[in-house]
Enzyme design. Structure first.
Site, PDB file in Angstrom:
ATOM      1  N   SER A  38       0.843  -1.207   0.000  1.00  0.00           N
ATOM      2  CA  SER A  38       0.000   0.000   0.000  1.00  0.00           C
ATOM      3  C   SER A  38       0.872   1.249   0.000  1.00  0.00           C
ATOM      4  CB  SER A  38      -0.918   0.014   1.225  1.00  0.00           C
ATOM      5  OG  SER A  38      -0.196   0.380   2.387  1.00  0.00           O
ATOM      6  N   SER A  40       0.696   3.827   2.169  1.00  0.00           N
ATOM      7  CA  SER A  40       0.591   4.569   3.423  1.00  0.00           C
ATOM      8  C   SER A  40       1.930   5.075   3.951  1.00  0.00           C
ATOM      9  CB  SER A  40      -0.074   3.699   4.495  1.00  0.00           C
ATOM     10  OG  SER A  40       0.787   2.660   4.912  1.00  0.00           O
ATOM     11  N   LYS A 101       4.262   0.937   9.938  1.00  0.00           N
ATOM     12  CA  LYS A 101       4.113   2.373  10.189  1.00  0.00           C
ATOM     13  C   LYS A 101       5.352   2.865  10.928  1.00  0.00           C
ATOM     14  CE  LYS A 101      -0.270   2.148   8.818  1.00  0.00           C
ATOM     15  NZ  LYS A 101      -0.724   2.736   7.536  1.00  0.00           N
ATOM     16  N   SER A 192      -3.284   7.203   5.206  1.00  0.00           N
ATOM     17  CA  SER A 192      -2.808   6.183   6.128  1.00  0.00           C
ATOM     18  C   SER A 192      -3.833   5.928   7.218  1.00  0.00           C
ATOM     19  CB  SER A 192      -1.481   6.620   6.764  1.00  0.00           C
ATOM     20  OG  SER A 192      -1.062   5.690   7.738  1.00  0.00           O
TER      21      SER A 192
END
Length: 249
Positions: A38, A40, A101, A192
């Site tokens: 992804s 993010s 993250k 995100s």
């Protein structure tokens, strides 16, 4: 001949079993490969990046083992993450899905967003506008997104994207990070799902220390995914050679 053939097959099987066992040990206790699906963490990580995650960095929990068997609670040989680490963790709502993250909030911190600016313990994080990031969206459209260089308390420097200071989670209340938990955010701030979004709203919420899998350390491969995989002859031209071997900051 039959005996020699049988012996050769057994030796091959033993070699394969040993290789698999060694790979499992390395994957569980040292480094595990992950790929980025992804956007993010753009601009730090791109879709099509493949990276090694260090299991050694934070110690071991049940999530260090494939399929997260319920063998023990907490962490063994625990070393807390540092603010600014890029970390892989299991999504707290299901304890199965891998997320990646940046560690923004440590236990006891107060985190808040004001007009797109990150605040830690009531102080704004240093944020400097730099050149726009060239961004290709899911539909293949090229755009230029405002990019910022952030410097966290402690000196960790990285880059974020913030297309607009008026998105839903650009202005928030204060998040208090409980003991034994961490506040995680993506570098692509407007795209995100992270600790700014509570679990009850299908977000991440606070991440327990037990859910940490490891620290993202190095890119070992990267490929532009905007081509059909069956067109193998196009593979060499789509490898992002400049990213190979990059350390993840």
């Amino acid at each position: 001949m039959a005996s020699k053939s049988k012996g050769g097959i057994l030796e091959t099987i033993k070699t394969v079993v040993y290789a698999v066992a060694i790979a499992m040990v390395i994957r569980t206790f040292a480094y595990e490969p992950f790929n980025i699906p992804s956007r993010s963490m753009v601009p730090t990580l791109l879709v099509g990046d493949f990276l090694f995650v260090s299991k050694l960095s934070y110690g071991y929990s049940r999530h260090s083992i494939p399929f997260s068997p319920d063998l023990f609670d907490g962490r063994i040989l625990q070393t807390p993450p540092e603010r600014g680490d890029v970390a892989v963790f299991k999504l707290p709502s299901d304890n199965r899905t891998d997320y990646i993250k940046r560690v923004i909030g440590l236990p006891g911190d107060r985190i808040q967003m004001k007009a797109g600016v990150l605040h830690i313990n009531d102080k704004p994080v240093e944020r400097v506008r730099v050149e726009d990031f060239e961004y290709v969206d899911a539909a293949g459209r090229l755009s230029f997104v405002p990019q910022f260089r952030e410097t966290l308390p402690g000196g960790r420097v990285y880059y974020t994207l913030d297309a607009s200071p008026n998105q839903r989670y650009d202005d928030t209340g204060v998040y208090s990070v409980p003991e034994g938990h961490y506040f995680m955010m993506g570098d692509n701030r407007d795209n995100s799902t992270d600790s700014r979004v509570p679990m009850r709203l299908r977000g991440v919420g606070m991440v327990p220390a037990e859910n940490l899998v490891g620290r993202a350390d190095v890119l070992f491969f990267s490929i532009d995914t905007d081509f059909e995989w069956w067109q193998v002859w196009k593979l060499p031209a789509n490898i992002r050679y400049s990213r190979l071997g990059d350390l993840i900051e």
